[in-house]
Every structure is written in structure tokens, then in C-alpha cells.
Scaffold this motif. Structure first.
Motif, PDB file in Angstrom:
ATOM      1  N   GLU A 225       0.836  -1.205   0.000  1.00 50.21           N
ATOM      2  CA  GLU A 225       0.000   0.000   0.000  1.00 50.21           C
ATOM      3  C   GLU A 225       0.867   1.249   0.000  1.00 50.21           C
ATOM      4  O   GLU A 225       1.833   1.353   0.753  1.00 50.21           O
ATOM      5  N   ASP A 226       0.494   2.198  -0.867  1.00 54.19           N
ATOM      6  CA  ASP A 226       1.177   3.495  -0.897  1.00 54.19           C
ATOM      7  C   ASP A 226       0.236   4.493  -1.574  1.00 54.19           C
ATOM      8  O   ASP A 226      -0.911   4.153  -1.882  1.00 54.19           O
ATOM      9  N   THR A 227       0.703   5.690  -1.820  1.00 53.58           N
ATOM     10  CA  THR A 227      -0.148   6.708  -2.434  1.00 53.58           C
ATOM     11  C   THR A 227      -0.386   6.399  -3.911  1.00 53.58           C
ATOM     12  O   THR A 227       0.427   5.745  -4.564  1.00 53.58           O
ATOM     13  N   LEU A 228      -1.489   6.910  -4.455  1.00 49.55           N
ATOM     14  CA  LEU A 228      -1.845   6.680  -5.858  1.00 49.55           C
ATOM     15  C   LEU A 228      -1.091   7.631  -6.785  1.00 49.55           C
ATOM     16  O   LEU A 228      -1.669   8.257  -7.667  1.00 49.55           O
ATOM     17  N   THR A 229       0.206   7.711  -6.582  1.00 51.11           N
ATOM     18  CA  THR A 229       1.037   8.655  -7.325  1.00 51.11           C
ATOM     19  C   THR A 229       2.201   7.915  -7.985  1.00 51.11           C
ATOM     20  O   THR A 229       2.468   6.747  -7.683  1.00 51.11           O
TER      21      THR A 229
END
Length: 338
Positions: A225-229
Motif C-alpha cells: 500500500e502506498d499513495t496513488l502517485t
């Protein structure tokens, strides 16, 4: 006297009449039969109901303005390729009805009541919410206040029925993962994005369903999981490349994450798709212009904007007669998928 909180929709249901009829009774309109008037007034008195802003506003002139609320940082919204086609679709519908969009880019933390007051002061006719978090209280506040709103994406599990437009994210992720499985991949990673959004959870669900269909037990090490970037995808992929037995295929929950992941893969001198195949989600206009071209699950983003605008205009006159809209998601093959 009953001390139960009730709204105009509840009164309409209990009286077996339309919301518009209840509004006419509240506002003293003569266009209601005496029998119906008495039935509605009896329920109002029983429940000690006081008209909300929405009930009072039904009989007033409209502002022809809808507030579009986007709870993201300003810089991200202005650079993100998702929002321009969404707004373009809305504008195409609203322009024909001489409606204007008031764009509000909300940075956290924010005070929902500030935006509710725009409606109560007669500045806007309601709200379109774009990608709010599933635990955001704003949709429930609007619902309780009987203020017209449409959500782009599902936002609440607490509300039984509310107007929203969404993509079939479960099916889209299922089909993309199934493509990898049919190509023989068994180590398939998911770049997940923040679980606070229902659309991320849906894409995760589609991924899991596909693995289980093929008898593959999900490996927690392959779900990052991480940012949608781009940066989020890059960092997530770097973690995956360091584990023992890294993935041979990757499904990213956004095209930006996928592009970041591709940067990380190529930086390690690995080949796409020979060493690691990759699929994104959204099918943004840039996908066919990078090397290798990025396979993706297409969201009909402009169509989502159109449908959200149409649904908003519909609920202004039919606040309880509507159905949520689910648009299809389509896997688009390009070379990155192998």
C-alpha cells in the motif's frame, strides 16, 4: 409526542405520497387534497417535525449552481489526469441546462458545516462529491439534512440508499488479474493505494477473487500500500523487487502508480514485460505514449462526469426516486501486460 428524528422522505413514505406533496403541504400550497393534507400534517405533528432547508427550498427558485467538492490537495488536483475529463463530462451536461459548477478543492482537515451553509444560504442547489474517503462524515451530514448530492464513487456503508456513480472496480481488477493468471503468472503483486477509499477496496477484492478462482493463496508480501502517485508506485515497486521470489506481474490501482512502478523496474535493469508484466487502472490518455505502452483497466471517466451531472439534475425533482449508476470497466491490452 414521539421523539424520533424524521425527515421529509420519511414523512412521504409514512403518508404514501411524494416528497413534492409533503413540500406543498408544508408550504401551504392549495394544490393538495384536504384528505392528503390532514394525513401529512398528522404525521408531522406526531413526530414533531420541523422543515429542513431542503423541504423549504423545494418551493423556491434555484440558483443554477452546483458545488463540486474534491477533497485533495490543490496541486494534486491541478496535475492529475483524472479530474479534467470528469469535469468536462459534467460541464457538457450542465451547460445544456444553464447550470454552473462551483469548484471547491478541499484540503484536510476541513469543516463540513462550512459547505453545508452554502446550501442553507441559498448559494448552491446541492453538491457533487468526487472521491471522498469512505469514513468522511460529509455525505451522511448531507443526507440527514436532506440536501441534494451525488457522489462520484461509493462513499458510505452507513447510508442505505444514496445517489452515486461508480465504476465496476471489482470486475475490472478481476479481469486484469485473470489476464495475468491465464498467461501463467502465479506471483502477481498488487500496488494497492489507500484503503480509506471504497474504489481501492473494490479493486483489492477483484484481485483476491481472481487469485482464489485459480486456487492461488494471496501472499501478503505481494500486496503493498502506498499513495496513488508516481512516487507511491515507485516506492512500492522498490519494496517488491527486494523480496525473495519477487513478482512476475503487477496490477497497480492507478496508472500513476503503474508508471512509478515501471520506473523502478527499468532502473533495476529489468525488462517489461519479459521480467515483470504490469497493468494499471484508469486508462489515462498518457498510457499509450510511454514506453512500453501501459496496459490498463479503462474507467469511462468523462462518462462518469456526465452521469453524475444527469443524476444530480434528476434528484432535484425526484429526491427519492433514483438508482445508483455503475459503469463498466474494460481491460485494455498494451505491451506492458505481455
Amino acid at each position: 409526542m414521539r421523539k424520533v428524528k424524521i425527515n421529509i422522505r420519511d414523512i412521504a413514505r409514512l403518508a404514501n405520497v411524494s416528497v413534492a406533496t409533503v413540500s406543498r403541504v408544508i408550504n401551504g400550497s392549495p394544490n393538495v387534497s384536504e384528505k392528503t393534507r390532514k394525513k401529512v400534517l398528522k404525521i408531522i405533528q406526531e413526530y414533531d417535525y420541523h422543515p429542513s432547508a431542503f423541504a423549504q427550498k423545494l418551493s423556491k427558485a434555484r440558483t443554477q449552481i452546483v458545488a463540486l467538492l474534491i477533497p485533495y490537495e490543490r496541486g494534486f488536483i491541478l496535475s492529475d489526469a483524472f479530474f479534467p475529463p470528469l469535469i468536462k463530462g459534467m460541464t457538457e451536461v450542465f451547460d445544456k441546462k444553464e447550470y454552473n459548477i462551483m469548484l471547491s478543492m478541499i484540503e484536510s482537515p476541513y469543516i463540513p458545516q462550512k459547505y453545508v451553509s452554502l446550501y442553507k444560504r441559498g448559494i448552491v442547489d446541492g453538491y457533487i462529491l468526487a472521491n471522498v474517503k469512505k469514513d468522511d462524515p460529509f455525505p451522511e451530514i448531507l443526507y440527514e439534512e436532506n440536501i441534494p448530492f451525488v457522489s462520484v464513487g461509493r462513499v458510505s456503508s452507513k447510508l442505505k440508499k444514496y445517489p452515486y456513480v461508480d465504476t465496476d472496480n471489482v470486475k475490472g481488477a478481476f479481469e486484469a488479474t485473470t489476464y495475468f493468471l491465464e498467461k501463467g503468472h502465479k506471483r502477481i503483486a498488487l500496488l494497492k493505494g489507500n484503503s480509506n477509499y471504497n474504489f481501492i477496496q473494490d479493486r483489492y477484492e477483484g484481485y483476491i477473487l481472481a487469485l482464489k478462482k485459480y486456487g492461488i493463496k494471496p501472499d501478503p508480501k505481494l500486496i503493498v500500500e502506498d499513495t496513488l502517485t508516481i512516487d507511491g508506485g515507485y516506492k512500492a515497486m522498490k519494496k517488491l523487487l527486494k523480496i525473495n521470489n519477487p513478482p512476475t506481474a503487477v496490477l497497480a490501482c492507478s496508472d500513476y502508480m503503474a508508471i512509478g512502478a515501471m520506473d523502478a523496474i527499468l532502473e533495476e535493469k529489468w525488462e517489461i514485460p519479459e521480467d515483470v508484466a504490469i497493468i494499471g487502472f484508469d486508462d489515462l490518455y498518457i498510457d499509450g505514449k510511454i514506453e512500453p505502452p501501459l496496459a490498463s483497466v479503462r474507467q469511462e471517466i468523462e462518462e462518469m462526469g456526465k452521469e453524475a451531472a444527469k443524476l444530480f439534475l434528476h434528484i432535484l425533482d425526484n429526491p427519492i426516486d433514483f438508482e445508483p449508476i455503475i459503469l463498466p470497466a474494460t481491460f485494455i491490452w498494451r505491451r506492458s501486460a505481455g
